[in-house]
Design a protein around this motif. Structure first.
Motif, PDB file in Angstrom:
ATOM      1  N   SER A  32       0.827  -1.203   0.000  1.00 41.23           N
ATOM      2  CA  SER A  32       0.000   0.000   0.000  1.00 41.23           C
ATOM      3  C   SER A  32       0.863   1.255   0.000  1.00 41.23           C
ATOM      4  CB  SER A  32      -0.890  -0.002   1.241  1.00 41.23           C
ATOM      5  OG  SER A  32      -1.528   1.243   1.387  1.00 41.23           O
ATOM      6  N   THR A  40      -2.554   7.457  -3.247  1.00 39.68           N
ATOM      7  CA  THR A  40      -3.004   6.131  -3.690  1.00 39.68           C
ATOM      8  C   THR A  40      -2.582   5.802  -5.119  1.00 39.68           C
ATOM      9  OG1 THR A  40      -5.126   7.094  -4.305  1.00 39.68           O
ATOM     10  CG2 THR A  40      -4.979   6.028  -2.134  1.00 39.68           C
ATOM     11  N   GLY A 105      -2.083  -2.071   3.677  1.00 38.52           N
ATOM     12  CA  GLY A 105      -3.114  -1.036   3.737  1.00 38.52           C
ATOM     13  C   GLY A 105      -4.221  -1.304   4.730  1.00 38.52           C
TER      14      GLY A 105
END
Length: 194
Positions: A32, A40, A105
């Protein structure tokens, strides 16, 4: 013992060694970007090497490297989105499940959307192996001059004198260069080459 060899050479010095921990795990997920404080849409590199901060708590777990050790697809799928990644983490202390979850994540400790009873299996980790390496490599002592320790007796050179540092081909090449410089500077080489 040969009297021409100094007694200090025959003394075996025991060096302290550094302990390292390895965690290997496989998952269909990539790491992540949030774990690395990135947006992101950031693509996390397949190899990440770190250096510890100068001031860290004694009980802190320094992660020295995270890398994709392997990737493979499970039959019958050969599509990239079905790739399974095997990650390798090298650290100063054992890596706990919650750290692996954060890398992916998630937060195993969360009391929000995630149940406290969640496991890494629930998060898509299909395999996990941990191993301690109690003697990974000798502890480096910056106070000990490496160049001075390569000539251990007159005209007797020890090219592995850098063994106090983590073993690398680069360090061996540097030690070979140091020996070559010493030989070029010595009278002994002048006697060999007219």
């Amino acid at each position: 013992m040969d009297p021409s060899i100094p007694a200090s050479i025959s003394t075996t010095e025991v060096r302290p060694y550094i302990e390292r921990h390895i965690a290997l795990f496989s998952t269909l997920q990539q790491l992540s970007p949030r774990y690395f404080n990135q947006s992101t849409n950031f693509t996390v590199p397949e190899t990440i090497l770190t250096a510890p901060a100068h001031f860290v708590a004694e009980d802190a777990n320094d992660i020295f490297g995270i890398m994709v050790a392997a990737r493979f697809s499970q039959p019958p799928s050969d599509f990239d989105d079905e790739l399974e990644y095997v990650y390798k983490i090298t650290s100063s202390k054992p890596i706990h499940n919650d750290e692996i979850a954060r890398l992916l994540g998630y937060n195993l400790d969360s009391t929000g959307n995630k149940s406290e009873s969640q496991t890494l299996d629930d998060l898509g980790v299909t395999w996990l192996h941990r191993q301690a390496w109690p003697h990974a490599y000798p502890q480096y002592n910056p106070e000990e001059p490496v160049r001075d320790s390569i000539e251990i007796a007159p005209d007797l050179f020890y090219t592995a004198a850098a063994e106090q540092t983590p073993s690398t081909m680069e360090m061996s090449c540097r030690m070979g260069k140091n020996v070559a410089e010493r030989l070029c500077d010595s009278k002994w080489l002048g006697e060999l080459i007219p």
